[in-house]
Design a protein around this motif. Sequence first.
Motif, PDB file in Angstrom:
ATOM      1  N   PHE A 167      -5.235   6.422  16.614  1.00 22.87           N
ATOM      2  CA  PHE A 167      -5.677   7.879  16.950  1.00 22.87           C
ATOM      3  C   PHE A 167      -5.265   8.351  18.392  1.00 22.87           C
ATOM      4  O   PHE A 167      -5.023   9.661  18.934  1.00 22.87           O
ATOM      5  N   SER A 168      -4.957   7.196  19.216  1.00 24.92           N
ATOM      6  CA  SER A 168      -4.656   7.591  20.454  1.00 24.92           C
ATOM      7  C   SER A 168      -3.772   6.369  20.895  1.00 24.92           C
ATOM      8  O   SER A 168      -3.744   5.312  20.282  1.00 24.92           O
ATOM      9  N   PRO A 169      -2.961   6.281  21.985  1.00 21.17           N
ATOM     10  CA  PRO A 169      -2.374   5.156  22.328  1.00 21.17           C
ATOM     11  C   PRO A 169      -3.182   3.935  22.555  1.00 21.17           C
ATOM     12  O   PRO A 169      -2.472   2.776  22.638  1.00 21.17           O
ATOM     13  N   VAL A 170      -4.493   4.338  22.940  1.00 21.42           N
ATOM     14  CA  VAL A 170      -5.341   3.080  23.507  1.00 21.42           C
ATOM     15  C   VAL A 170      -6.316   2.800  22.257  1.00 21.42           C
ATOM     16  O   VAL A 170      -7.559   2.101  22.361  1.00 21.42           O
ATOM     17  N   LEU A 171      -6.369   3.520  21.140  1.00 20.81           N
ATOM     18  CA  LEU A 171      -7.196   3.224  20.047  1.00 20.81           C
ATOM     19  C   LEU A 171      -6.270   3.209  18.591  1.00 20.81           C
ATOM     20  O   LEU A 171      -6.073   4.253  18.043  1.00 20.81           O
ATOM     21  N   ASN A 172      -5.866   2.078  18.243  1.00 17.97           N
ATOM     22  CA  ASN A 172      -5.113   1.600  17.321  1.00 17.97           C
ATOM     23  C   ASN A 172      -5.780   0.835  16.132  1.00 17.97           C
ATOM     24  O   ASN A 172      -6.768   0.196  16.487  1.00 17.97           O
ATOM     25  N   CYS A 173      -4.932   0.840  15.066  1.00 18.00           N
ATOM     26  CA  CYS A 173      -5.447   0.193  13.907  1.00 18.00           C
ATOM     27  C   CYS A 173      -4.691  -0.862  13.355  1.00 18.00           C
ATOM     28  O   CYS A 173      -3.435  -0.708  13.118  1.00 18.00           O
ATOM     29  N   SER A 174      -5.209  -1.984  12.900  1.00 17.77           N
ATOM     30  CA  SER A 174      -4.387  -3.106  12.506  1.00 17.77           C
ATOM     31  C   SER A 174      -4.950  -3.778  11.289  1.00 17.77           C
ATOM     32  O   SER A 174      -6.099  -3.728  10.826  1.00 17.77           O
ATOM     33  N   MET A 175      -4.047  -4.055  10.481  1.00 23.61           N
ATOM     34  CA  MET A 175      -4.480  -4.788   8.845  1.00 23.61           C
ATOM     35  C   MET A 175      -4.544  -6.327   9.509  1.00 23.61           C
ATOM     36  O   MET A 175      -3.594  -7.029   9.774  1.00 23.61           O
ATOM     37  N   PRO A 176      -5.513  -6.883   8.927  1.00 27.57           N
ATOM     38  CA  PRO A 176      -5.895  -8.483   9.355  1.00 27.57           C
ATOM     39  C   PRO A 176      -4.931  -9.174   8.403  1.00 27.57           C
ATOM     40  O   PRO A 176      -4.692  -8.931   7.370  1.00 27.57           O
ATOM     41  N   SER A 177      -4.316 -10.320   9.394  1.00 29.29           N
ATOM     42  CA  SER A 177      -3.521 -11.197   8.416  1.00 29.29           C
ATOM     43  C   SER A 177      -4.146 -12.051   7.245  1.00 29.29           C
ATOM     44  O   SER A 177      -3.368 -12.391   6.310  1.00 29.29           O
ATOM     45  N   ASP A 178      -5.494 -11.885   7.216  1.00 31.82           N
ATOM     46  CA  ASP A 178      -6.154 -12.257   6.091  1.00 31.82           C
ATOM     47  C   ASP A 178      -5.895 -11.806   4.831  1.00 31.82           C
ATOM     48  O   ASP A 178      -6.037 -12.399   3.625  1.00 31.82           O
ATOM     49  N   LEU A 179      -5.433 -10.442   4.798  1.00 35.99           N
ATOM     50  CA  LEU A 179      -5.158  -9.820   3.538  1.00 35.99           C
ATOM     51  C   LEU A 179      -3.997 -10.278   2.873  1.00 35.99           C
ATOM     52  O   LEU A 179      -3.877 -10.195   1.521  1.00 35.99           O
ATOM     53  N   PHE A 180      -3.249 -11.308   3.357  1.00 36.68           N
ATOM     54  CA  PHE A 180      -1.937 -11.657   2.790  1.00 36.68           C
ATOM     55  C   PHE A 180      -1.830 -13.113   3.004  1.00 36.68           C
ATOM     56  O   PHE A 180      -0.803 -13.824   2.601  1.00 36.68           O
ATOM     57  N   LEU A 181      -2.723 -13.913   3.795  1.00 35.85           N
ATOM     58  CA  LEU A 181      -2.220 -15.333   4.022  1.00 35.85           C
ATOM     59  C   LEU A 181      -2.320 -16.252   2.845  1.00 35.85           C
ATOM     60  O   LEU A 181      -1.494 -17.034   2.915  1.00 35.85           O
ATOM     61  N   ASP A 182      -3.124 -15.908   1.887  1.00 33.68           N
ATOM     62  CA  ASP A 182      -3.066 -16.628   0.808  1.00 33.68           C
ATOM     63  C   ASP A 182      -1.898 -16.031  -0.372  1.00 33.68           C
ATOM     64  O   ASP A 182      -2.033 -16.879  -1.374  1.00 33.68           O
TER      65      ASP A 182
END
Length: 288
Positions: free
Chosen positions: A230-245
């Motif tokens: 939403f802003s340079p200091v409010l970002n969203c990330s996908m956890p590695s857990d979603l593809f680790l397995d």
Amino acid sequence: MKNIHSYILTVVITVGLVLTFISWGVAVVKSPKMVHQVNLPDMIQEVMPSAVHIMCDQWQGSGVALTPDIVATARHVVDGVNYTVTLNNGCRLKGYQAVSHKDYDIGFIKVGSRCVAKRSEHSDEYREDNTFLVGHKVELKPAEFGSIDDCVLGQSVFIVGSPYGKINYNNVTLGIVSGLDKDWDSLSRYGEPYGWKIAFTSDSAAHPGNSGGPVFSMDGVVRGLLVGGFSPVLNCSMPSDLFLDDVELIKMLFAQEKYKVEKENTSGPEDWYGNPIEIESHDYYMSD
């Protein structure tokens, strides 16, 4: 008395400067499973070879090596057919195929093993170890991936990516995990979900071009892939857990391209002389 006060003041200032200096170069990693000191500049240098810049048909993004020939990135970054992946040492590799997750903003690119261009296309210079020599065989340096569940709110992280394109590729920003277990899909402006239903947030500065870049904890482990904000200091990330397995499954999806499906023989089996052979019909089953 004046000398004593001067001595005390000198000691206080000296201690303050030492602590400030240490805070610049050393980070303390705290989580339920790990507590140790890390030299941040050294850690950044250690993980940097795993980070890449991605040039697609109409836009640019970031990524990180999952295997010696597969890059992990955001799904919206691989929305195209042509990919050029630039390594930290300047070597460029051609991306041959991409796959993406059906539910989440995660994608993967299969790359070739030969440099297709040098760091500078306008120069014939390359390093003595031939790193930038066109045709030189190279492999990606896979990063270490880990679960976001091993992190806590407020824990320090750093992001590597290419904000605003290749001119800033493999740029580093520092911050903390500012939110866990977030659902950003409900914030979609276009009706269709982004694939951000399971996400975590950080306040590490990020901009367009950072998409797909790795979010590292201070021990050099990739905890997720940055996908938006939403802003340079409010970002969203996908956890590695979603593809680790799913790493082996991802490899298999790319391996399928090596094979073709044979067309059905509509004329039926024949003997050595080309005469048709009548056979009984059987049902087949897949073995366990």
